[in-house]
Design an enzyme around this catalytic site. Structure first.
Site, PDB file in Angstrom:
ATOM      1  N   HIS A 152      -5.959  -5.946   4.163  1.00 43.59           N
ATOM      2  CA  HIS A 152      -6.619  -4.794   4.769  1.00 43.59           C
ATOM      3  C   HIS A 152      -7.339  -5.324   6.001  1.00 43.59           C
ATOM      4  O   HIS A 152      -8.225  -6.176   5.887  1.00 43.59           O
ATOM      5  CB  HIS A 152      -7.608  -4.166   3.786  1.00 43.59           C
ATOM      6  CG  HIS A 152      -8.274  -2.943   4.305  1.00 43.59           C
ATOM      7  ND1 HIS A 152      -8.096  -1.693   3.751  1.00 43.59           N
ATOM      8  CD2 HIS A 152      -9.115  -2.754   5.354  1.00 43.59           C
ATOM      9  CE1 HIS A 152      -8.810  -0.799   4.428  1.00 43.59           C
ATOM     10  NE2 HIS A 152      -9.432  -1.425   5.408  1.00 43.59           N
TER      11      HIS A 152
ATOM     12  N   CYS B 100     -11.919  -4.758  -2.823  1.00 39.84           N
ATOM     13  CA  CYS B 100     -12.696  -3.537  -3.045  1.00 39.84           C
ATOM     14  C   CYS B 100     -14.116  -3.701  -2.503  1.00 39.84           C
ATOM     15  O   CYS B 100     -14.839  -4.618  -2.891  1.00 39.84           O
ATOM     16  CB  CYS B 100     -12.756  -3.203  -4.533  1.00 39.84           C
ATOM     17  SG  CYS B 100     -13.745  -1.724  -4.885  1.00 39.84           S
TER      18      CYS B 100
ATOM     19  N   GLY C 126      -4.315  -0.514   6.309  1.00 42.92           N
ATOM     20  CA  GLY C 126      -5.506  -0.022   6.986  1.00 42.92           C
ATOM     21  C   GLY C 126      -5.224   0.847   8.184  1.00 42.92           C
ATOM     22  O   GLY C 126      -4.517   0.436   9.099  1.00 42.92           O
TER      23      GLY C 126
END
Length: 327
Positions: free
Chosen positions: A180, A110, A213
């Site tokens: 990601h 995050c 992503g």
């Protein structure tokens, strides 16, 4: 002569609905899994500080625990934890699995400033040793049959940092990894996506690997699979922009019509009105419309007509009026 991409053959794999804090709540998970083929959902992160959370807290953030850890349509929902203290994360992981979560996911990706300022999420990418200690402590606390997964970015400021991060994840005992393909400092910039780095890392990763992503449509999914060599994909913002993205990728479905999307917006509103508090409804659906207007011109028109409406009842009236107008 064929291009490097066209010469690759990558078998279809799982499609997973990503966690998106403050966006993909249980109501939206319920709606999106009903109209898609998703193999797994991961919850918004559950923040762990210095205590064992109550069962009530976990049930509120993941009500699917009350139904065998699955949405009504049968999609498994895995609880994601975020924090920096290994022992507290471990104790809460055990509780979540006892309540019915099919495994535990730990958030190391995050990029939100408020999360990073408290040494959570992507901030831990700067401390691979901490990633190792967290995962090892959680792994040792969980029963062997419970899967422990991790979600990371390629690094904080440089993808060169990913090698130590991946080593920490694997040595820590994670059984599955989602990457990601950007650094924390890349944020969500489209031109910063680095799918090729996942392919570089893949030979050293001996656990299931999930690419995440910049997957917005079926063509993106195919390219991501070809470039990364990963069969399994995780979709987040794309699933909000195109509500049946999972089915488009997994089942070659046709993109949803706007009239169907309006039905989903109203379905969300009806479900939210049944909650103890529904005053968040206007802001949450405006947020969804911001994503939808990238795919549907009608969403931009609807957003402009309701952007100044804050009262929940008036907001729902506007939604119904918009649906009637289009009918």
């Amino acid at each position: 002569m064929s291009s490097p991409l066209s010469s690759l053959t990558v078998s279809p794999g799982r499609v997973i609905l990503a966690p998106m804090e403050g966006v993909l709540d249980s109501l939206l998970r319920e709606i999106l899994t009903a109209v898609n083929h998703y193999d797994l959902c991961v919850t918004e992160f559950v923040r762990v500080v210095d205590q064992l959370l109550t069962r009530k807290t976990l049930y509120r953030l993941c009500p699917e625990l009350l139904h065998g850890g699955k949405t009504t349509s049968g999609t498994p929902v895995r609880v994601q934890l975020l924090g920096q203290h290994p022992q507290w994360l471990a104790e809460n992981a055990v509780l979540a699995t006892e309540l019915g979560s099919p495994g535990i996911d730990i958030n190391f990706g995050c990029p939100a400033r408020r999360v990073n300022n408290s040494c959570g999420g992507a901030a831990l990418l700067k401390e691979p040793e901490s990633i190792y200690r967290i995962l090892r402590t959680v792994r040792d606390a969980l029963p062997a049959e419970q899967l422990l997964s991790a979600k990371v970015r390629l690094g904080w400021s440089s993808p060169d940092e990913c090698h130590e991060i991946i080593d920490a994840v694997i040595q820590g005992g994670a059984g599955e990894l989602a990457i990601h393909a950007r650094t924390k400092e890349d944020g969500y910039k489209a031109d910063a996506i680095k799918w090729e780095w996942i392919n570089t890392l893949r030979p050293k990763i001996n656990i299931p690997l999930i690419a995440n992503g910049e997957i917005w449509n079926a063509a993106d999914a195919m390219r991501c699979r070809q470039i990364t060599g990963c069969n399994d994909l995780m979709v987040g913002r794309g699933a909000l922009q195109l509500p049946n993205l999972g089915a488009v990728i997994a089942k070659n479905a046709t993109a949803m019509m706007w009239s169907e999307v309006m039905g989903l917006l109203l379905q969300y509103a009806d479900a939210a009105l049944q909650q103890p508090r529904s005053d968040y409804l206007p802001s949450r659906l405006k947020q969804w419309l911001v994503f939808l207007k990238q795919q549907y011109p009608e969403a931009a028109e609807l957003f402009m007509s309701i952007r100044t409406v804050h009262d929940t009842s008036a907001f729902v009236e506007q939604l119904n009026a918009a649906k009637t107008k289009r009918a």
